[in-house]
Design a protein around this motif. Sequence first.
Motif, short mmCIF file in Angstrom:
data_model
loop_
_atom_site.label_atom_id
_atom_site.label_comp_id
_atom_site.label_asym_id
_atom_site.label_seq_id
_atom_site.Cartn_x
_atom_site.Cartn_y
_atom_site.Cartn_z
N LEU A 142 27.25 -7.85 -55.61
CA LEU A 142 27.01 -7.15 -56.54
C LEU A 142 25.64 -6.30 -56.51
N GLU A 143 24.99 -6.69 -55.48
CA GLU A 143 23.95 -6.07 -54.69
C GLU A 143 24.17 -4.59 -54.06
N SER A 144 25.25 -4.81 -53.50
CA SER A 144 25.87 -3.43 -52.71
C SER A 144 26.88 -2.30 -53.15
N ARG A 145 26.67 -2.54 -55.12
CA ARG A 145 27.17 -2.01 -55.20
C ARG A 145 26.35 -0.65 -56.29
N THR A 146 27.05 0.37 -56.66
CA THR A 146 26.47 1.39 -57.88
C THR A 146 27.21 0.87 -59.32
N TRP A 147 26.42 0.71 -60.33
CA TRP A 147 26.66 0.29 -61.54
C TRP A 147 26.27 1.07 -62.67
N PRO A 148 27.19 1.62 -63.81
CA PRO A 148 26.53 2.66 -64.65
C PRO A 148 25.75 1.80 -65.34
N VAL A 149 25.57 0.82 -65.12
CA VAL A 149 24.36 0.33 -65.87
C VAL A 149 23.40 -0.45 -65.25
N ARG A 150 21.68 -0.60 -65.22
CA ARG A 150 20.74 -1.04 -65.35
C ARG A 150 21.13 -2.42 -64.57
N MET A 151 21.05 -2.62 -63.37
CA MET A 151 21.35 -4.15 -62.93
C MET A 151 20.10 -4.76 -62.10
N GLU A 152 19.89 -5.36 -62.18
CA GLU A 152 18.60 -7.06 -61.83
C GLU A 152 20.19 -8.25 -61.46
N VAL A 153 20.31 -8.18 -60.46
CA VAL A 153 20.43 -9.28 -59.02
C VAL A 153 19.75 -10.67 -58.42
N ARG A 154 20.41 -11.92 -58.64
CA ARG A 154 19.23 -12.78 -58.31
C ARG A 154 19.48 -13.76 -57.72
N GLY A 155 19.17 -14.78 -56.87
CA GLY A 155 20.95 -15.79 -56.59
C GLY A 155 19.82 -16.83 -57.50
N PHE A 156 19.32 -17.93 -56.88
CA PHE A 156 18.86 -19.44 -57.39
C PHE A 156 17.75 -19.25 -57.81
N VAL A 157 17.88 -19.68 -59.51
CA VAL A 157 16.06 -18.89 -60.00
C VAL A 157 15.36 -20.26 -60.30
N SER A 158 14.28 -20.81 -60.36
CA SER A 158 13.69 -22.09 -60.80
C SER A 158 13.62 -22.09 -61.91
N ASP A 159 13.66 -20.61 -62.64
CA ASP A 159 12.73 -20.24 -63.85
C ASP A 159 13.64 -20.32 -64.73
N MET A 160 15.04 -20.36 -64.93
CA MET A 160 16.17 -20.30 -65.98
C MET A 160 16.01 -20.07 -67.06
N ASN A 161 14.75 -20.47 -67.78
CA ASN A 161 14.57 -20.99 -69.30
C ASN A 161 13.73 -19.30 -69.46
N LEU A 162 12.69 -18.98 -68.64
CA LEU A 162 12.00 -17.75 -68.60
C LEU A 162 12.93 -16.73 -68.69
N TYR A 163 14.67 -16.77 -67.74
CA TYR A 163 15.40 -15.80 -68.08
C TYR A 163 16.01 -15.28 -69.21
N MET A 164 16.27 -16.83 -69.67
CA MET A 164 16.56 -17.39 -71.24
C MET A 164 15.97 -16.66 -72.05
N GLU A 165 14.65 -17.07 -72.09
CA GLU A 165 13.82 -15.82 -72.95
C GLU A 165 13.34 -15.08 -72.55
N ALA A 166 13.61 -14.02 -72.04
CA ALA A 166 13.96 -12.48 -72.13
C ALA A 166 15.26 -11.51 -72.37
N SER A 167 16.13 -12.20 -72.16
CA SER A 167 17.47 -11.90 -72.47
C SER A 167 17.93 -12.37 -74.01
N ASP A 168 18.26 -10.88 -74.14
CA ASP A 168 19.35 -11.26 -75.83
C ASP A 168 20.25 -11.72 -76.33
N VAL A 169 20.59 -11.83 -75.49
CA VAL A 169 22.74 -12.16 -75.03
C VAL A 169 22.83 -13.02 -73.88
#
Length: 110
Positions: free
Chosen positions: A83-110
Amino acid sequence: GVSNVVNYGLPLRREFSQKRLSKERARKKLGLDRNSSTVLVTGGGDGFGSLEKIVEAVAQELAGSNAQLVVICGRNEEVRRRLESRTWPVRMEVRGFVSDMNLYMEASDV
């Protein structure tokens, strides 16, 4: 028997149900654009087989928008690298394993 079965719902950590930060502050803390709609796609801690296809479909739907797509691949390093090696038609952040999933959920609309 069946009468002894009790449905308690999905087991979730308390952090997932307690909002601590605004979306904008959570995005800032994660290094995301604070003013863009944020879509979160995750494959769980170990990732799953169709994550890449789901990301492709979501990215196409978001193409041309002001949204950002955040993809959590979990421990699936192979998918993360692809995923990181590709060019995407939208701004994208790709992450591996995260220990602060709740923070990602708080940051997200969907």
